[in-house]
Design an enzyme around this catalytic site. Sequence first.
Site, PDB file in Angstrom:
ATOM      1  N   LYS A  86       0.847  -1.195   0.000  1.00  0.00           N
ATOM      2  CA  LYS A  86       0.000   0.000   0.000  1.00  0.00           C
ATOM      3  C   LYS A  86       0.883   1.246   0.000  1.00  0.00           C
ATOM      4  CE  LYS A  86      -4.466  -1.143   2.045  1.00  0.00           C
ATOM      5  NZ  LYS A  86      -5.387  -0.836   3.157  1.00  0.00           N
ATOM      6  N   GLU A  95       0.692  -1.182  16.571  1.00  0.00           N
ATOM      7  CA  GLU A  95       0.462  -2.057  15.418  1.00  0.00           C
ATOM      8  C   GLU A  95       0.848  -3.499  15.732  1.00  0.00           C
ATOM      9  OE1 GLU A  95      -1.088  -1.279  12.734  1.00  0.00           O
ATOM     10  OE2 GLU A  95      -0.904   0.883  12.432  1.00  0.00           O
ATOM     11  N   GLU A 118      -7.495  -6.002  -1.445  1.00  0.00           N
ATOM     12  CA  GLU A 118      -8.729  -5.768  -0.692  1.00  0.00           C
ATOM     13  C   GLU A 118      -9.983  -6.059  -1.515  1.00  0.00           C
ATOM     14  OE1 GLU A 118      -8.546  -1.815   0.978  1.00  0.00           O
ATOM     15  OE2 GLU A 118      -7.541  -2.550   2.761  1.00  0.00           O
ATOM     16  N   ASN A 145      -7.084  -3.012   9.237  1.00  0.00           N
ATOM     17  CA  ASN A 145      -7.474  -1.651   9.611  1.00  0.00           C
ATOM     18  C   ASN A 145      -8.186  -1.596  10.955  1.00  0.00           C
ATOM     19  OD1 ASN A 145      -6.504  -0.270   7.279  1.00  0.00           O
ATOM     20  ND2 ASN A 145      -8.219  -1.121   6.122  1.00  0.00           N
ATOM     21  N   HIS A 147      -8.349   1.624  12.912  1.00  0.00           N
ATOM     22  CA  HIS A 147      -7.865   2.703  12.046  1.00  0.00           C
ATOM     23  C   HIS A 147      -8.957   3.672  11.600  1.00  0.00           C
ATOM     24  CE1 HIS A 147      -4.262   0.347  12.115  1.00  0.00           C
ATOM     25  NE2 HIS A 147      -3.643   1.114  11.263  1.00  0.00           N
ATOM     26  N   HIS A 201      -7.873   7.363  12.126  1.00  0.00           N
ATOM     27  CA  HIS A 201      -7.738   8.351  11.050  1.00  0.00           C
ATOM     28  C   HIS A 201      -8.613   9.575  11.318  1.00  0.00           C
ATOM     29  CE1 HIS A 201      -6.308   5.058   8.016  1.00  0.00           C
ATOM     30  NE2 HIS A 201      -5.353   5.440   8.837  1.00  0.00           N
TER      31      HIS A 201
END
Length: 371
Positions: free
Chosen positions: A153, A195, A247, A256, A259, A263
């Site tokens: 990514k 993480e 994905e 995620n 996330h 975010h």
Amino acid sequence: MNSELASDPGESTVSVDLGDRSYPIHIATGATGRFAAAFAESLGDVSHVLLIYDAAVERWAEALAGQIRSESGRVDATAVPSGEPSKSIAKFGELLDWMLDRGADRRSVVVAVGGGVIGDLAGFVAASFARGIRFVQVPTTLLAMVDSSVGGKTGINLSGAKNMVGAFWQPELVWIDTLAMKTLPDRSYLSGLAEVIKYGVIDDAAFFDYLESNSAALVRRDPDVLRYAIRQSCLAKARVVGEDERETSGRRAILNYGHTFAHAIEATAGYGTLLHGEAVAIGMQMAASLAIQLGRCDAEVLRRQTKVLQACQLPITFPDADVAAMLPVMMRDKKVAHGKLRFILPTKIGHVELVGDVDPAEVETAIAAHR
């Protein structure tokens, strides 16, 4: 996906199996003197390298550049300022112009040296120049080692949304030497542990047990424990990426976890107020609370997660969380489908699921629980 032990028992190699796009992740301590050999093995004959590095790791980048020159010839290098603001359209354009000015072509190789910001930015530059040239990830932060450097990514931010512009572009090689983190500030290092803990929650209950027992050693950067944690994290990510590279099946979305909240926290608080891993830690707490509210898991999941996050000196609340501002940001999240909020939520330690059509009122309650 597989793993094989290197000749030194302190070193290991994890393979990300993607057919003709497969690549190795080398994990070691004090092995950067062998970088040039690994580089040559993975990329073959290279005549031009474009090294893009974080200004904070200039000495590390210079050492790598010297090795590459001794094996592969011409190296052009440029520094990028540290921090999330560098993942911008403006900096992306500057780097493309710089590459053109240096005579880059389809045979050139981009080497990204730094944390997640540099890997994401330089990877997107590599994916875009001449419709895609080869690149190598040399992560220098724990967060980048266990997450952003693996899986292909790449991307940059828009003013209102993180990682909204980018491409899937796999590296040829990921080189992880834990000595790169020797001068990493404690706050940045600890941020990366979020993480690591995430992988235990989403995919590996036994690894989560290990983290519960070894959190103190992780905090003090014990080399053996740290290498093992990085290896298990990379194995987990390699498994998921190998099953769902782009994905398409929904499997990769589990990466995620936390996330969507994180975010939104970052975007509303202002990039740089919290480090990414700090926001992820808080986001994982909000996600676990949301799962409990929806009856998808019991409170023990949140209790154990909280204990490990606290042991790793990560934040579990954000008093300045702006519920009203966060929800509109979440509606721009890439997991939104047909205007409905979707979240990765745990059912137990070691397993999470993608949950759709979540009531915004429930989301607000989960955010408020960790303010």
